[in-house]
Design a protein around this motif. Structure first.
Motif, short mmCIF file in Angstrom:
data_model
loop_
_atom_site.label_atom_id
_atom_site.label_comp_id
_atom_site.label_asym_id
_atom_site.label_seq_id
_atom_site.Cartn_x
_atom_site.Cartn_y
_atom_site.Cartn_z
N MET A 207 0.84 -1.19 0.00
CA MET A 207 0.00 0.00 0.00
C MET A 207 0.89 1.25 0.00
O MET A 207 1.87 1.33 0.72
N THR A 208 0.54 2.22 -0.83
CA THR A 208 1.32 3.44 -0.96
C THR A 208 1.06 4.37 0.22
O THR A 208 -0.08 4.65 0.56
N ARG A 209 2.15 4.85 0.84
CA ARG A 209 2.03 5.76 1.97
C ARG A 209 2.31 7.18 1.51
O ARG A 209 3.34 7.45 0.87
N VAL A 210 1.41 8.10 1.84
CA VAL A 210 1.51 9.50 1.45
C VAL A 210 1.69 10.35 2.70
O VAL A 210 0.97 10.18 3.69
N LEU B 115 -7.61 10.41 -0.19
CA LEU B 115 -6.53 9.42 -0.33
C LEU B 115 -6.90 8.10 0.34
O LEU B 115 -6.69 7.03 -0.22
N LYS B 116 -7.47 8.18 1.54
CA LYS B 116 -7.85 6.94 2.23
C LYS B 116 -8.95 6.21 1.48
O LYS B 116 -8.99 4.96 1.46
N ALA B 117 -9.86 6.96 0.83
CA ALA B 117 -10.91 6.34 0.04
C ALA B 117 -10.34 5.55 -1.13
O ALA B 117 -11.00 4.64 -1.66
N ARG B 118 -9.12 5.91 -1.54
CA ARG B 118 -8.46 5.22 -2.65
C ARG B 118 -7.37 4.29 -2.14
O ARG B 118 -6.43 3.98 -2.85
N THR B 119 -7.49 3.88 -0.89
CA THR B 119 -6.64 2.87 -0.22
C THR B 119 -5.19 3.30 -0.03
O THR B 119 -4.31 2.46 0.11
N TYR B 120 -4.92 4.61 -0.01
CA TYR B 120 -3.60 5.06 0.38
C TYR B 120 -3.51 5.10 1.91
O TYR B 120 -4.51 5.34 2.59
N GLU B 121 -2.32 4.88 2.44
CA GLU B 121 -2.05 5.16 3.85
C GLU B 121 -1.58 6.61 3.93
O GLU B 121 -0.78 7.04 3.09
N GLY C 94 -7.86 20.82 -8.48
CA GLY C 94 -8.85 19.76 -8.60
C GLY C 94 -8.30 18.48 -8.01
O GLY C 94 -7.15 18.10 -8.29
N VAL C 95 -9.07 17.82 -7.18
CA VAL C 95 -8.59 16.61 -6.51
C VAL C 95 -8.20 15.54 -7.53
O VAL C 95 -7.17 14.86 -7.38
#
Length: 226
Positions: A1-4, A21-27, A104-105
């Motif tokens: 999992m990609t951490r931002v 970001l969390k909704a798209r499975t980023y940490e 824009g997000v």
């Protein structure tokens, strides 16, 4: 999992980015000032940093320089500063991309994905080592050696070098370089190329002001020569 790692002192922006970001499975880790950002980066080792330049304790450019002292993590600047000089300063310090507020997000996430892709090792490619006599480029290992020492390159510097080296001896147009390195929505940001070519020359050329390997074709593009 990609951490931002999100670094911004505006709570509403941090909250919006964390949710998206969390909704798209980023940490996601978040910092509201530069000192906390540098501590979190050292402790959590993010895969990408989203950084505002207007921080309460230090300028974001200082954070970029602090990170670049030890890591090549992709850095995506998110700032209300619109001037070309300020963008170039951030890129010159080692940022990989620059998004101006308001943003824009979807565009921000697309650029974030592109920055992460640029930092990933290439897959399915054979070992290719290019030796110029002054420095050696190992495309498979994503390493550059000069005088027996590893040369630190940011992900964007590496990607630009890789495109040029894989097209050794051939002119690569400005638009092609921008789109291959930064993504398909780019094509006119030639200041990015000037900044990053200058950085590659400083790091790899014996005489950066009279380059032998990274050649500019004015108004057209760039060429790598062994």
């Amino acid at each position: 999992m990609t951490r931002v790692l999100v670094v911004d002192d505006e709570p509403q922006i941090v909250r919006a980015l964390v949710i998206n970001l969390k909704a798209r499975t980023y940490e996601v880790d978040a910092a509201h000032d530069g000192a906390t950002a540098l501590r979190l980066a050292a402790a959590r080792h993010p895969d990408v940093v989203v950084l505002d330049l207007g921080l309460p304790d230090m300028d974001g450019v200082e954070v970029i320089r602090g990170l670049r002292g030890w890591t090549r993590v992709p850095i995506l600047v998110l700032s209300a500063r619109h001037s070309s000089d300020e963008k170039v300063e951030a890129l010159d310090a080692g940022a990989d991309d620059y998004v101006t507020k308001p943003f824009g997000v979807d565009e921000l996430l697309a650029r974030l994905r592109a920055a992460v892709r640029r930092a990933e090792p290439a897959r399915g490619e054979g070992d290719v080592i290019v030796d110029t006599g002054e420095f050696t480029v190992d495309l498979a290992a994503k390493k550059v050696d000069r005088g027996g020492k590893d040369v630190r390159l940011t992900p964007t510097e590496w990607h630009l070098l890789e495109v040029l080296v894989r097209n050794s001896g051939r002119l690569v147009g400005q638009k092609q370089l921008l789109q291959e390195v930064w993504g398909p929505s780019y094509g006119t940001e030639t200041n990015y190329l000037r900044v990053y070519m200058a950085q590659l020359r400083r790091k790899l050329e014996a005489d950066p002001s009279h380059p032998k390997h990274f050649i500019t074709e004015p108004g057209m593009g760039y060429r790598f020569e062994k």
